[in-house]
Design a protein around this motif. Structure first.
Motif, PDB file in Angstrom:
ATOM      1  N   CYS A 139      32.709  31.135  43.240  1.00 47.35           N
ATOM      2  CA  CYS A 139      33.073  32.689  42.398  1.00 47.35           C
ATOM      3  C   CYS A 139      32.507  33.568  43.373  1.00 47.35           C
ATOM      4  O   CYS A 139      31.049  33.316  43.553  1.00 47.35           O
ATOM      5  CB  CYS A 139      32.296  33.122  40.909  1.00 47.35           C
ATOM      6  SG  CYS A 139      33.259  31.547  39.828  1.00 47.35           S
ATOM      7  N   ARG A 152      31.740  38.166  44.419  1.00 50.92           N
ATOM      8  CA  ARG A 152      32.683  39.313  44.586  1.00 50.92           C
ATOM      9  C   ARG A 152      33.621  39.885  45.163  1.00 50.92           C
ATOM     10  O   ARG A 152      34.115  40.586  44.934  1.00 50.92           O
ATOM     11  CB  ARG A 152      31.094  40.342  43.773  1.00 50.92           C
ATOM     12  CG  ARG A 152      30.226  40.003  42.663  1.00 50.92           C
ATOM     13  CD  ARG A 152      29.051  41.159  42.521  1.00 50.92           C
ATOM     14  NE  ARG A 152      28.051  41.339  43.671  1.00 50.92           N
ATOM     15  CZ  ARG A 152      26.964  42.006  43.912  1.00 50.92           C
ATOM     16  NH1 ARG A 152      26.677  43.389  42.899  1.00 50.92           N
ATOM     17  NH2 ARG A 152      26.229  41.887  44.208  1.00 50.92           N
ATOM     18  N   ASP A 153      33.215  39.749  46.778  1.00 50.12           N
ATOM     19  CA  ASP A 153      33.546  39.740  47.314  1.00 50.12           C
ATOM     20  C   ASP A 153      33.755  38.688  48.801  1.00 50.12           C
ATOM     21  O   ASP A 153      33.492  38.102  49.123  1.00 50.12           O
ATOM     22  CB  ASP A 153      33.121  40.879  48.506  1.00 50.12           C
ATOM     23  CG  ASP A 153      33.581  42.109  49.881  1.00 50.12           C
ATOM     24  OD1 ASP A 153      34.433  41.247  49.638  1.00 50.12           O
ATOM     25  OD2 ASP A 153      32.669  41.894  50.108  1.00 50.12           O
ATOM     26  N   LYS A 154      35.390  38.802  48.082  1.00 48.73           N
ATOM     27  CA  LYS A 154      36.759  37.660  48.740  1.00 48.73           C
ATOM     28  C   LYS A 154      35.689  37.821  51.317  1.00 48.73           C
ATOM     29  O   LYS A 154      36.104  36.348  51.420  1.00 48.73           O
ATOM     30  CB  LYS A 154      37.465  38.072  48.902  1.00 48.73           C
ATOM     31  CG  LYS A 154      37.741  36.435  48.832  1.00 48.73           C
ATOM     32  CD  LYS A 154      39.953  36.179  47.699  1.00 48.73           C
ATOM     33  CE  LYS A 154      40.023  34.990  47.829  1.00 48.73           C
ATOM     34  NZ  LYS A 154      41.912  34.656  47.494  1.00 48.73           N
ATOM     35  N   THR A 174      37.957  35.788  42.934  1.00 51.16           N
ATOM     36  CA  THR A 174      36.743  36.753  42.818  1.00 51.16           C
ATOM     37  C   THR A 174      36.273  37.418  41.380  1.00 51.16           C
ATOM     38  O   THR A 174      36.896  37.811  40.594  1.00 51.16           O
ATOM     39  CB  THR A 174      37.594  37.899  43.172  1.00 51.16           C
ATOM     40  OG1 THR A 174      37.794  37.955  45.143  1.00 51.16           O
ATOM     41  CG2 THR A 174      37.253  39.457  43.837  1.00 51.16           C
TER      42      THR A 174
END
Length: 477
Positions: free
Chosen positions: A30, A32-34, A50
């Motif tokens: 997991c 926040r920013d791939k 994401t």
């Protein structure tokens, strides 16, 4: 096993992933920013999800067949105190996400909370533990103090202090006791309790073999570096002055410095338990942990660094999706040089830019700009770079953030995280021409109001001097 890892882009998460992959597990990471998730080569047993755990509206669905989950979310750099609400919200959203799955265990990395009076940070960590225990899934809590490893916040702060200050006039909290733990041991504990039923619904303190004061840690670090340092403690430094002391001397942000000072007033000593013996783990001494970290740095093999976190600068991770530099309403300084026949050498210079290498021209002006930025509450120039010979999207690079590091396409795009009345980008690119190859160096500034325009015109003479000199040095034969 199918395992979920939250905070997969964080300092601990990026070290845990290879250990779990080596054991053959299937991972759901997991982030926040791939765009910032970089594990070298793609892995068939690694999937990226994401998700922002502070946003309950956009929580995705997880595979129902999960076996275990690691909770590694940490918010110490987000605000000065008052981050309990942020951490609690993330924990509740995590339970909502994991609830519908068949997950058998949650493993939470927390902080040692044995002192009668806890700092705001440690109190918030204890609150997160209690929230996770309210769910239906058994929770194993591992409580650690200072984590020592290449790139860790505590290691880098102590390194800055020892290497920059032959004489330290330090606050009295240097006499506070703690029990540091090597990052290698942290990973061993996290992996060791995985689906171990005897650890369900239990909490354990994990630590190294020694109880040390912060003063002793500084002295042992200096000895490991073969440096002689004089440390003088004074009783008059207020928490605010102590925070400023850390902020200006080290690469930490003021927010993190203030929260660290708040925690450093509390003894962080572990309870005795048999977990290390049960898992067959040999605790590493502080001195040895420092030596291992220094060896990693010497080999330019730092897997993760706290400075690369967006929380370390307060930047928004959404900017990683903006790889097109704006054109309208901007000021621009564009320089070009022919590099035919030496493009590979020039590109290697660009790839190594910043950190100990510097900026190739008028480095003293870059240092001065870094100090000015610190005076206005910015990140300054102390962050350097995580690795000397490699760079990736999302990395911190002095007071820049790397948006794009395309080695094959020979393009490097940086975004300024210094305090500015506007936004700034710095781009390097080597492109083919009909006659050979050309280096383009472009500084772009999008002003914010009248103040932004005045700023640009005020620094314009320096830009002409610095940027012209820099491209000349980069492109030289």
């Amino acid at each position: 096993m199918k395992i979920l890892i939250t905070g997969a882009n964080g300092y601990i998460g990026r070290r845990l992933i290879p250990a779990l992959l080596e054991q053959g597990h299937e991972l759901y990471c997991c982030v926040r920013d791939k765009a910032r998730f970089d594990q070298g080569v793609p892995h068939e047993r690694l999937k990226v999800i994401t998700v922002d755990f502070l946003d309950e509206i956009n929580l995705p669905a997880l595979p129902p067949e999960l076996d275990a989950a690691f909770y590694l979310i940490h918010s110490m750099s987000h605000a000065i105190g008052g981050f309990a609400e942020v951490e609690e919200r993330a924990a509740r959203n995590f339970l909502r996400l994991i609830g519908p799955t068949r997950c058998q265990q949650i493993i939470c990395l927390s902080g040692i909370v044995n002192s009668k009076q806890l700092s705001d940070h440690l109190a918030s960590r204890l609150g997160v533990e209690q929230i996770l225990r309210n769910g239906r899934i058994p929770v194993t809590v591992l409580r650690a103090g200072i984590v020592v490893g290449s790139g860790s916040a505590s290691f880098e702060i102590i390194r800055d202090l020892v290497e920059k200050l032959p004489v330290m006039v330090a606050p009295r909290w240097l006499q506070t006791r703690c029990q540091p733990i090597a990052i290698r041991n942290v990973i061993e504990f996290l992996v060791g309790v995985l689906l171990r039923k005897s650890t369900y619904d239990q909490d354990f303190d994990i630590a190294g073999p020694e109880v040390l004061t912060y003063r002793q840690m500084l002295s042992q670090f200096a000895a490991a570096r073969n440096l002689k340092r004089l440390i003088i403690t004074v009783p008059i430094m207020s928490p605010r002055l102590s925070s400023y002391w850390l902020y200006f001397i080290t690469s930490t942000s003021y927010t993190l410095a203030a929260n660290l000072v708040d925690s450093m007033k509390v003894d962080i000593v572990a309870r005795n338990n048999r977990l290390a013996k049960e898992l067959g783990i040999t605790p590493i001494s502080y001195r040895r942990a420092v030596e291992l970290a220094l060896a990693r740095i010497e080999q330019d093999n730092v897997i993760s660094g706290w400075k690369d976190s967006f929380a370390s600068s307060g930047a928004k991770s959404a900017l990683m999706t903006s790889l097109n530099v704006p054109q309208h309403g901007c000021f621009r300084d564009a320089q070009h040089r022919d590099v035919t026949g030496r493009a590979d050498i020039v590109w290697q210079r660009i790839w190594n830019i910043g950190g100990d290498t510097g900026w190739y021209y008028a480095d003293w002006l870059w240092v001065l700009r870094g100090w000015i930025d610190k005076l206005f509450g910015g990140v300054g120039l102390n962050r350097g770079r995580t690795q000397a010979k490699d760079i990736a999207a999302g990395d911190a690079l002095d007071f820049w953030r790397v948006l794009l590091a395309d080695k094959q396409g020979r393009r490097l795009l940086l975004f300024a995280e210094m305090r500015l009345p506007g936004e700034a980008w710095l781009e390097f690119q080597i492109s083919p021409t009909k006659d050979g190859e050309q280096l383009s160096q472009t500084a772009t500034f999008r002003p914010r109001g009248v103040l932004g325009r005045l700023y640009w015109y005020a620094v314009l003479p320096f830009h002409g001097f610095i940027f012209n000199g820099m491209i000349r040095k980069l492109a030289k034969r």
